[in-house]
Scaffold this motif. Structure first.
Motif, PDB file in Angstrom:
ATOM      1  N   PHE A 132       0.831  -1.188   0.000  1.00 29.69           N
ATOM      2  CA  PHE A 132       0.000   0.000   0.000  1.00 29.69           C
ATOM      3  C   PHE A 132       0.873   1.249   0.000  1.00 29.69           C
ATOM      4  O   PHE A 132       1.982   1.243   0.530  1.00 29.69           O
ATOM      5  CB  PHE A 132      -0.907   0.010   1.243  1.00 29.69           C
ATOM      6  N   ASN A 133       0.331   2.311  -0.580  1.00 24.58           N
ATOM      7  CA  ASN A 133       0.983   3.614  -0.567  1.00 24.58           C
ATOM      8  C   ASN A 133       0.279   4.433   0.515  1.00 24.58           C
ATOM      9  O   ASN A 133      -0.722   5.076   0.257  1.00 24.58           O
ATOM     10  CB  ASN A 133       0.855   4.276  -1.941  1.00 24.58           C
ATOM     11  N   THR A 134       0.803   4.385   1.716  1.00 25.20           N
ATOM     12  CA  THR A 134       0.178   5.082   2.847  1.00 25.20           C
ATOM     13  C   THR A 134       0.974   6.303   3.290  1.00 25.20           C
ATOM     14  O   THR A 134       0.545   7.017   4.179  1.00 25.20           O
ATOM     15  CB  THR A 134       0.026   4.138   4.061  1.00 25.20           C
ATOM     16  N   ALA A 135       2.134   6.525   2.696  1.00 26.19           N
ATOM     17  CA  ALA A 135       2.993   7.640   3.110  1.00 26.19           C
ATOM     18  C   ALA A 135       3.454   8.446   1.900  1.00 26.19           C
ATOM     19  O   ALA A 135       4.565   8.950   1.876  1.00 26.19           O
ATOM     20  CB  ALA A 135       4.190   7.116   3.902  1.00 26.19           C
ATOM     21  N   ASN A 168     -11.382  -2.376   2.519  1.00 21.39           N
ATOM     22  CA  ASN A 168     -11.462  -1.354   3.559  1.00 21.39           C
ATOM     23  C   ASN A 168     -11.368   0.043   2.927  1.00 21.39           C
ATOM     24  O   ASN A 168     -10.548   0.268   2.041  1.00 21.39           O
ATOM     25  CB  ASN A 168     -10.312  -1.610   4.552  1.00 21.39           C
ATOM     26  N   ALA A 169     -12.187   0.977   3.401  1.00 24.36           N
ATOM     27  CA  ALA A 169     -12.242   2.329   2.822  1.00 24.36           C
ATOM     28  C   ALA A 169     -10.891   3.036   2.861  1.00 24.36           C
ATOM     29  O   ALA A 169     -10.606   3.878   2.010  1.00 24.36           O
ATOM     30  CB  ALA A 169     -13.289   3.163   3.545  1.00 24.36           C
ATOM     31  N   TYR A 170     -10.048   2.714   3.821  1.00 18.75           N
ATOM     32  CA  TYR A 170      -8.719   3.330   3.889  1.00 18.75           C
ATOM     33  C   TYR A 170      -7.735   2.629   2.947  1.00 18.75           C
ATOM     34  O   TYR A 170      -6.997   3.282   2.211  1.00 18.75           O
ATOM     35  CB  TYR A 170      -8.170   3.290   5.318  1.00 18.75           C
ATOM     36  N   PHE A 171      -7.716   1.306   2.956  1.00 20.44           N
ATOM     37  CA  PHE A 171      -6.707   0.559   2.205  1.00 20.44           C
ATOM     38  C   PHE A 171      -7.023   0.395   0.721  1.00 20.44           C
ATOM     39  O   PHE A 171      -6.109   0.375  -0.106  1.00 20.44           O
ATOM     40  CB  PHE A 171      -6.441  -0.798   2.855  1.00 20.44           C
ATOM     41  N   ALA A 172      -8.278   0.249   0.336  1.00 21.80           N
ATOM     42  CA  ALA A 172      -8.620   0.008  -1.074  1.00 21.80           C
ATOM     43  C   ALA A 172      -8.040   1.068  -2.018  1.00 21.80           C
ATOM     44  O   ALA A 172      -7.400   0.707  -3.014  1.00 21.80           O
ATOM     45  CB  ALA A 172     -10.124  -0.108  -1.243  1.00 21.80           C
ATOM     46  N   PRO A 173      -8.198   2.370  -1.743  1.00 23.03           N
ATOM     47  CA  PRO A 173      -7.630   3.344  -2.679  1.00 23.03           C
ATOM     48  C   PRO A 173      -6.103   3.453  -2.605  1.00 23.03           C
ATOM     49  O   PRO A 173      -5.476   4.040  -3.475  1.00 23.03           O
ATOM     50  CB  PRO A 173      -8.273   4.670  -2.278  1.00 23.03           C
ATOM     51  N   ARG A 174      -5.508   2.894  -1.587  1.00 20.55           N
ATOM     52  CA  ARG A 174      -4.055   2.960  -1.411  1.00 20.55           C
ATOM     53  C   ARG A 174      -3.347   1.669  -1.833  1.00 20.55           C
ATOM     54  O   ARG A 174      -2.143   1.566  -1.698  1.00 20.55           O
ATOM     55  CB  ARG A 174      -3.735   3.287   0.052  1.00 20.55           C
ATOM     56  N   PHE A 175      -4.133   0.704  -2.319  1.00 21.65           N
ATOM     57  CA  PHE A 175      -3.548  -0.567  -2.756  1.00 21.65           C
ATOM     58  C   PHE A 175      -2.490  -0.285  -3.814  1.00 21.65           C
ATOM     59  O   PHE A 175      -2.722   0.433  -4.782  1.00 21.65           O
ATOM     60  CB  PHE A 175      -4.630  -1.500  -3.313  1.00 21.65           C
TER      61      PHE A 175
END
Length: 185
Positions: A132-135, A168-175
């Motif tokens: 995931f791209n979380t940062a 998950n609403a947080y992880f799906a767009p950051r996959f």
């Protein structure tokens, strides 16, 4: 008596533009070849690629999932790579893989991504890795896919290893991609 200037007089039409043009023509006709890649110093792209990581036992992916599930509720710690001190996302993955297979992965999500083979999300099997791209940078977070659209990871929020859905609403767009630890045909 007429004085002669210490410099030659300019002929009409022979201004600085003509001199530049002549210099450019001489440079273009030079017999010195331009530098080739072999003459350039090695840069980051010239580094030899690390070999891809591969598990040698077909049961390892399932064992990785089972071992990871045993870490549920283990505390989070930035830079952590063992359950006693706490785990971060890449520390959890590298710890689990080493315990199951005896092989060591780097303790960095982006480096693990470089060492593993990309697969499509549709190809995910239990024991594969999800990124995931979380940062605001690729492969900044990761987890282990456990099947049924879920993965286990060590998030910094709420501070413990837990299971999430890929939807998950947080992880799906950051996959940011899926990768495998096994060599597939």
């Amino acid at each position: 008596m007429a004085q002669t200037p210490p410099y030659p007089r300019r002929r009409p039409g022979a201004g600085p533009g003509v001199a530049f043009l002549l210099a450019a023509l001489v440079a273009a006709c030079s017999s010195v070849p331009p530098p080739t890649e072999s003459r350039l110093p090695p840069g980051p792209a010239a580094r030899p690629a690390q070999p891809l990581f591969a598990l040698d036992d077909p049961d390892h992916p399932q064992e990785i999932v089972m071992f990871a599930l045993g870490l549920l509720d283990t505390g989070y710690r930035f830079g952590g790579r063992n359950p006693e001190a706490g785990l971060d996302c890449s520390g959890m993955v590298s710890y689990v893989v080493e315990q199951v297979s005896g092989q060591r992965l780097p303790h960095n999500a982006a480096q693990i991504a470089e060492r593993t083979r990309p697969i499509s999300q549709a190809e995910l099997s239990p024991g594969d890795l999800v990124f995931f791209n979380t940062a605001r940078r690729p492969h900044s977070h990761m987890g282990i896919y456990i099947g049924d659209g879920r993965f286990i990871h060590a998030p910094s929020s709420r501070g413990a290893v837990r299971i999430e859905k890929l939807s998950n609403a947080y992880f799906a767009p950051r996959f940011d991609g899926a990768r495998t630890l096994i060599a597939r045909d």
